[in-house]
Design a protein around this motif. Sequence first.
Motif, PDB file in Angstrom:
ATOM      1  N   GLU A  46      -5.906   6.382   0.902  1.00  0.00           N
ATOM      2  CA  GLU A  46      -6.379   6.217   2.283  1.00  0.00           C
ATOM      3  C   GLU A  46      -6.639   4.756   2.604  1.00  0.00           C
ATOM      4  O   GLU A  46      -6.319   4.272   3.683  1.00  0.00           O
ATOM      5  N   PHE A  47      -7.220   4.100   1.656  1.00  0.00           N
ATOM      6  CA  PHE A  47      -7.571   2.688   1.845  1.00  0.00           C
ATOM      7  C   PHE A  47      -6.326   1.847   2.054  1.00  0.00           C
ATOM      8  O   PHE A  47      -6.244   1.029   2.978  1.00  0.00           O
ATOM      9  N   ILE A  48      -5.333   2.086   1.205  1.00  0.00           N
ATOM     10  CA  ILE A  48      -4.083   1.320   1.319  1.00  0.00           C
ATOM     11  C   ILE A  48      -3.408   1.623   2.659  1.00  0.00           C
ATOM     12  O   ILE A  48      -2.918   0.717   3.343  1.00  0.00           O
ATOM     13  N   ASP A  49      -3.443   2.895   3.072  1.00  0.00           N
ATOM     14  CA  ASP A  49      -2.829   3.263   4.358  1.00  0.00           C
ATOM     15  C   ASP A  49      -3.569   2.587   5.512  1.00  0.00           C
ATOM     16  O   ASP A  49      -2.978   2.215   6.517  1.00  0.00           O
ATOM     17  N   HIS A  50      -4.861   2.449   5.344  1.00  0.00           N
ATOM     18  CA  HIS A  50      -5.689   1.906   6.406  1.00  0.00           C
ATOM     19  C   HIS A  50      -5.566   0.392   6.531  1.00  0.00           C
ATOM     20  O   HIS A  50      -5.703  -0.163   7.607  1.00  0.00           O
ATOM     21  N   PHE A  51      -5.360  -0.255   5.401  1.00  0.00           N
ATOM     22  CA  PHE A  51      -5.247  -1.719   5.410  1.00  0.00           C
ATOM     23  C   PHE A  51      -3.921  -2.177   4.798  1.00  0.00           C
ATOM     24  O   PHE A  51      -3.911  -2.865   3.764  1.00  0.00           O
ATOM     25  N   PRO A  52      -2.799  -1.803   5.449  1.00  0.00           N
ATOM     26  CA  PRO A  52      -1.507  -2.169   4.841  1.00  0.00           C
ATOM     27  C   PRO A  52      -1.358  -3.682   4.677  1.00  0.00           C
ATOM     28  O   PRO A  52      -0.699  -4.151   3.760  1.00  0.00           O
ATOM     29  N   GLN A  53      -2.043  -4.429   5.555  1.00  0.00           N
ATOM     30  CA  GLN A  53      -1.920  -5.899   5.480  1.00  0.00           C
ATOM     31  C   GLN A  53      -2.508  -6.449   4.179  1.00  0.00           C
ATOM     32  O   GLN A  53      -2.225  -7.572   3.780  1.00  0.00           O
ATOM     33  N   TYR A  54      -3.386  -5.655   3.527  1.00  0.00           N
ATOM     34  CA  TYR A  54      -4.016  -6.130   2.289  1.00  0.00           C
ATOM     35  C   TYR A  54      -3.378  -5.538   1.038  1.00  0.00           C
ATOM     36  O   TYR A  54      -3.903  -5.710  -0.068  1.00  0.00           O
ATOM     37  N   ALA A  55      -2.265  -4.835   1.228  1.00  0.00           N
ATOM     38  CA  ALA A  55      -1.707  -4.074   0.096  1.00  0.00           C
ATOM     39  C   ALA A  55      -1.601  -4.912  -1.175  1.00  0.00           C
ATOM     40  O   ALA A  55      -1.935  -4.440  -2.264  1.00  0.00           O
ATOM     41  N   SER A  56      -1.189  -6.157  -1.031  1.00  0.00           N
ATOM     42  CA  SER A  56      -0.978  -6.964  -2.235  1.00  0.00           C
ATOM     43  C   SER A  56      -2.308  -7.466  -2.822  1.00  0.00           C
ATOM     44  O   SER A  56      -2.340  -8.031  -3.908  1.00  0.00           O
ATOM     45  N   HIS A  57      -3.413  -7.263  -2.088  1.00  0.00           N
ATOM     46  CA  HIS A  57      -4.724  -7.706  -2.588  1.00  0.00           C
ATOM     47  C   HIS A  57      -5.446  -6.589  -3.327  1.00  0.00           C
ATOM     48  O   HIS A  57      -6.496  -6.816  -3.896  1.00  0.00           O
ATOM     49  N   ILE A  58      -4.935  -5.370  -3.206  1.00  0.00           N
ATOM     50  CA  ILE A  58      -5.711  -4.218  -3.674  1.00  0.00           C
ATOM     51  C   ILE A  58      -5.405  -3.866  -5.130  1.00  0.00           C
ATOM     52  O   ILE A  58      -4.250  -3.769  -5.518  1.00  0.00           O
ATOM     53  N   PHE A  59      -6.467  -3.695  -5.903  1.00  0.00           N
ATOM     54  CA  PHE A  59      -6.317  -3.306  -7.301  1.00  0.00           C
ATOM     55  C   PHE A  59      -7.146  -2.068  -7.532  1.00  0.00           C
ATOM     56  O   PHE A  59      -8.335  -2.037  -7.233  1.00  0.00           O
ATOM     57  N   SER A  60      -6.469  -1.070  -8.049  1.00  0.00           N
ATOM     58  CA  SER A  60      -7.176   0.150  -8.369  1.00  0.00           C
ATOM     59  C   SER A  60      -7.593   0.057  -9.838  1.00  0.00           C
ATOM     60  O   SER A  60      -6.752  -0.119 -10.718  1.00  0.00           O
ATOM     61  N   ILE A  61      -8.890   0.097 -10.086  1.00  0.00           N
ATOM     62  CA  ILE A  61      -9.353  -0.132 -11.455  1.00  0.00           C
ATOM     63  C   ILE A  61     -10.425   0.868 -11.875  1.00  0.00           C
ATOM     64  O   ILE A  61     -11.038   1.537 -11.031  1.00  0.00           O
ATOM     65  N   SER A  62     -10.604   0.947 -13.163  1.00  0.00           N
ATOM     66  CA  SER A  62     -11.790   1.603 -13.687  1.00  0.00           C
ATOM     67  C   SER A  62     -12.475   0.581 -14.595  1.00  0.00           C
ATOM     68  O   SER A  62     -11.993   0.293 -15.690  1.00  0.00           O
ATOM     69  N   ALA A  63     -13.534   0.039 -14.078  1.00  0.00           N
ATOM     70  CA  ALA A  63     -14.248  -0.995 -14.846  1.00  0.00           C
ATOM     71  C   ALA A  63     -14.813  -0.392 -16.120  1.00  0.00           C
ATOM     72  O   ALA A  63     -14.854  -1.015 -17.165  1.00  0.00           O
ATOM     73  N   GLU A  64     -15.228   0.867 -16.001  1.00  0.00           N
ATOM     74  CA  GLU A  64     -15.869   1.503 -17.146  1.00  0.00           C
ATOM     75  C   GLU A  64     -14.878   1.781 -18.271  1.00  0.00           C
ATOM     76  O   GLU A  64     -15.199   1.603 -19.435  1.00  0.00           O
ATOM     77  N   TYR A  65     -13.680   2.194 -17.899  1.00  0.00           N
ATOM     78  CA  TYR A  65     -12.694   2.551 -18.936  1.00  0.00           C
ATOM     79  C   TYR A  65     -11.634   1.482 -19.093  1.00  0.00           C
ATOM     80  O   TYR A  65     -10.596   1.703 -19.696  1.00  0.00           O
TER      81      TYR A  65
END
Length: 330
Positions: free
Chosen positions: A295-314
Amino acid sequence: MFIDRVTMQCSAGKGGNGVIAWRREKYIPKGGPAGGNGGKGGSVILQADQNVASLEWFANRAIIKAQDGSQGMGAHKQGKNGQDLLLKVPCGTLIKDKATKEVLFDLTLPGEQFTLCRGGKGGKGNYSYRTSTNRAPNICTPGEPGEFAEVELELKLIADIGLVGFPNAGKSTLISTLANRDVAIGAYPFTTLHPNIGNIRYPDLKRLLIADIPGIIEGAHRNRGLGLEFLRHIERTKVLIFARDASGFEGRSPMSDFTVLRDELAQYDASLLRRPFLIALNKSDMEEASLYIQEFIDHFPQYASHIFSISAEYNEGCDALKTALRALVD
Ligand SMILES: Nc1nc2c(ncn2[C@@H]2O[C@H](COP(=O)(O)OP(=O)(O)OP(=O)(O)O)[C@@H](O)[C@H]2O)c(=O)[nH]1
Ligand SMILES: [Mg+2]
């Protein structure tokens, strides 16, 4: 305790007095003047030190004073100089005049020094006043007073990367994963009450300093949460990470959070929004996260290259984030 703003009064040491004395030796009548000069007063010197993290030492301290010089002695011996007082402060400490708020110095580099109060000069003893026409001077001068200063010390961390995000987003977890730092992590908001810094290390030995800035919530500019006070610690960063909890924690949406977070930053300093940034959508290991992230990526397509999906814990996706950070900083 993390203290990043203090006021202090300090004074350098007074110079020692010069003295009047006469040479007294057997078989030497009228031995002549022999009073030595006073020693110089100690100065107050501030030095930036990487191993000092806060201005805590200065809190609630009455006037800080360097040692006075000793008075001169007979046999035209000079009095001892007062010892300089070397005070260590964190790198990134601004020294401001308390009354005018003028910046006197900015101690940024490790080892850099600033002499805040100069020690007074020692007075002259009568030995120094001897001339061909006055061979028995009966004068000496007192030592000069040391300089006095009333200043404000303000720490503005010098980090490459500033990590911002709402409480519980996982900022401290991320800093502990990226920088191998032991910091408090808690399943509740406001676990962290002051900025934490850590070093991200790269295989070529390059290090990037990252600072976790806690306590920003909606209304922080009206002093809610920890207020925007700590945002001055990201003023000198090159890159920002907006850390987001993507698991929909407490029904908040990452989209609205992101906008609110940026609005709060803009309230402090609009230029922060022009700084290069990455968005870390955290807790990707949780079930609800994938939907939010999409949803986030769809909402902010202009930031697509800035977005990192992470799990800090794992420690998932964190290496890619680390690489991207390096590229942005360089
Ligand atoms: N499942 C999961 N939980 C995480 C992850 N990262 C952090 N958490 C948990 O989220 C909670 C908050 O983590 P913190 O790192 O303390 O969050 P913070 O942003 O530093 O919070 P404050 O210090 O209160 O501002 C803790 O219970 C963490 O264990 C993640 O990647 N996955
Ligand atoms: Mg924290």
